[in-house]
Design an enzyme around this catalytic site. Structure first.
Site, PDB file in Angstrom:
ATOM      1  N   LYS A 128       3.047  -4.963  -4.546  1.00 21.89           N
ATOM      2  CA  LYS A 128       1.774  -4.263  -4.543  1.00 21.89           C
ATOM      3  C   LYS A 128       0.811  -4.741  -5.626  1.00 21.89           C
ATOM      4  CE  LYS A 128       0.833  -1.800  -1.930  1.00 21.89           C
ATOM      5  NZ  LYS A 128       0.492  -1.576  -0.486  1.00 21.89           N
TER       6      LYS A 128
HETATM    7  N1  PMP Z   1       8.030  -1.809  -0.383  1.00 20.58           N
HETATM    8  C1  PMP Z   1       7.704  -1.067  -1.438  1.00 20.58           C
HETATM    9  C2  PMP Z   1       8.750  -0.830  -2.475  1.00 20.58           C
HETATM   10  C3  PMP Z   1       6.415  -0.503  -1.554  1.00 20.58           C
HETATM   11  O1  PMP Z   1       6.101   0.245  -2.628  1.00 20.58           O
HETATM   12  C4  PMP Z   1       5.484  -0.741  -0.530  1.00 20.58           C
HETATM   13  C5  PMP Z   1       4.087  -0.168  -0.600  1.00 20.58           C
HETATM   14  N2  PMP Z   1       4.000   1.200  -0.727  1.00 20.58           N
HETATM   15  C6  PMP Z   1       5.868  -1.511   0.568  1.00 20.58           C
HETATM   16  C7  PMP Z   1       7.140  -2.045   0.608  1.00 20.58           C
HETATM   17  C8  PMP Z   1       4.957  -1.720   1.746  1.00 20.58           C
HETATM   18  O2  PMP Z   1       3.894  -2.590   1.524  1.00 20.58           O
HETATM   19  P1  PMP Z   1       2.541  -2.425   2.312  1.00 20.58           P
HETATM   20  O3  PMP Z   1       1.809  -1.253   1.725  1.00 20.58           O
HETATM   21  O4  PMP Z   1       1.823  -3.709   2.073  1.00 20.58           O
HETATM   22  O5  PMP Z   1       2.830  -2.189   3.750  1.00 20.58           O
END
Ligand code: PMP
Length: 347
Positions: A59
């Site tokens: 992120k």
């Molecule tokens: N894995 C983790 C540990 C996250 O914190 C997040 C985002 N909240 C994601 C995956 C998913 O990423 P995205 O928001 O780009 O879909």
């Protein structure tokens, strides 16, 4: 949107060269061959080590892309404040990037998220606002609370779910890195969704890279936990939710603006025990300490490899590190209470 010559952004070279600032050290993460997954399937399965970003997760890229875009449009200026609702990792990225760029952050998080992420946010000086966990349709949901807070204070609302600067960051950096690191030899990409920025941005970017090279696009595969509606959306255009998961930051009940226009080719639904098996094996056998969403991603990469057959290359994302979930995924009492497997060295 992001110019790769920007002083704050790097493609591929981040960890191999000097960086002009913390923000320039975001991205450029290694692509690590996952030995057990590759040997079991006869494929080459790689994990993009996003836990190596300065804020410890994938992120950081979205945080940088959103803040850079807001600086460009004038929505955020030095000395300004960014407000966001997040499961934690976006908040960590936004707080660090904001501070590196002369701004402040107010971070709204559901109180159910791991203690480690909340402690980290406090430690780095985020103005942390904890709210009860509520569904998206409830006005008390953390996303709506953060939007109202931004409206009331005149601060910039990052709006990671529907601000497509998020996926643009991945399209212009992460996707390009993966294409270059695999030399364009990539048959599938698997990834879970919170906002969808990672899946859609990388998916769109890989399709563009393949088209420019005159190659077949890699298959873009959604990795979905129980309790998320997106598996049904991909498989049968039906957003229905059932079950639940101990993973954090992933799972979604609607098609966000970041997901719009990037239909995945396939989806795998992964239950918690299957994800945990991968996390514990990566830790014990490969020295990779990762969190829950990485387990979902790797499990989906293995299933995709089995569908494609030996000799293919599959890439997935190692989103964050295991230390962020010590009190949950690596806590025998927590796991036993949920009837989940406990790693042998903690049993
Ligand atoms: N894995 C983790 C540990 C996250 O914190 C997040 C985002 N909240 C994601 C995956 C998913 O990423 P995205 O928001 O780009 O879909």
């Amino acid at each position: 949107m992001t110019d790769i010559t920007s002083p704050h952004q790097s493609v591929s070279a981040g960890w191999q060269s000097t960086s002009s600032s913390m923000t320039a050290a975001i991205g450029g993460t290694p692509l690590i061959r996952l030995k057990r997954a590759s040997e079991e399937t006869g494929c080459d399965i790689y994990g993009k080590a996003e836990f190596m970003n300065p804020g410890g997760s994938v992120k950081d890229r979205a945080a940088l892309a959103i803040i850079e875009d807001a600086f460009r449009t004038g929505a955020l200026k030095p000395g300004g404040t960014v407000v966001e609702g997040t499961a934690g990792n976006t908040g960590i990225g936004l707080t660090l990037v904001a501070q590196a760029m002369g701004c402040k952050a107010i971070i709204v998080v559901p109180e159910t998220q791991s203690r480690e992420k909340l402690d980290f946010l406090r430690m780095i000086g985020a103005d942390l606002r904890l709210v009860p966990a509520k569904p998206f349709r409830d006005p008390g949901n953390y996303v709506h609370v953060s939007r109202r807070l931004a409206e009331e204070t005149g601060a910039f609302w990052a709006n990671q779910f529907d601000n497509t600067a998020n996926r643009e960051g991945h399209r212009t950096t992460t996707a390009v890195e993966i294409w270059n690191q695999t030399g364009g030899k990539i048959d599938a990409f698997t990834c879970a969704c919170g906002t969808g920025g990672t899946l859609a941005g990388i998916g769109m970017g890989l399709r563009e890279q393949a088209a420019a090279a005159g190659k077949t696009s890699p298959k873009i595969v959604l990795a979905d936990p129980e309790g998320s509606a997106l598996y049904g959306w991909v498989k049968s255009n039906d957003l229905t939710i059932s079950g639940g998961s101990i993973t954090e930051g992933i799972g979604q009940g609607r098609v966000t603006a970041n997901l719009e226009g990037c239909a995945p080719d396939d989806a795998e639904r992964i239950a918690d025990p299957e994800a945990l098996e991968q996390i514990f094996a990566l830790t014990a056998e490969e020295g990779l300490s990762v969190g829950g969403s990485s387990g979902i991603n790797v499990a989906a990469a293995i299933r995709t490899a089995r569908k494609l057959g030996p000799g293919h290359t599959i890439v997935t994302i190692l989103c964050d590190g295991g230390a962020r979930y010590q009190s949950k995924l690596f806590n025998p009492e927590f796991l036993r209470a949920k009837n989940l497997p406990v790693p042998s060295w903690l049993a």
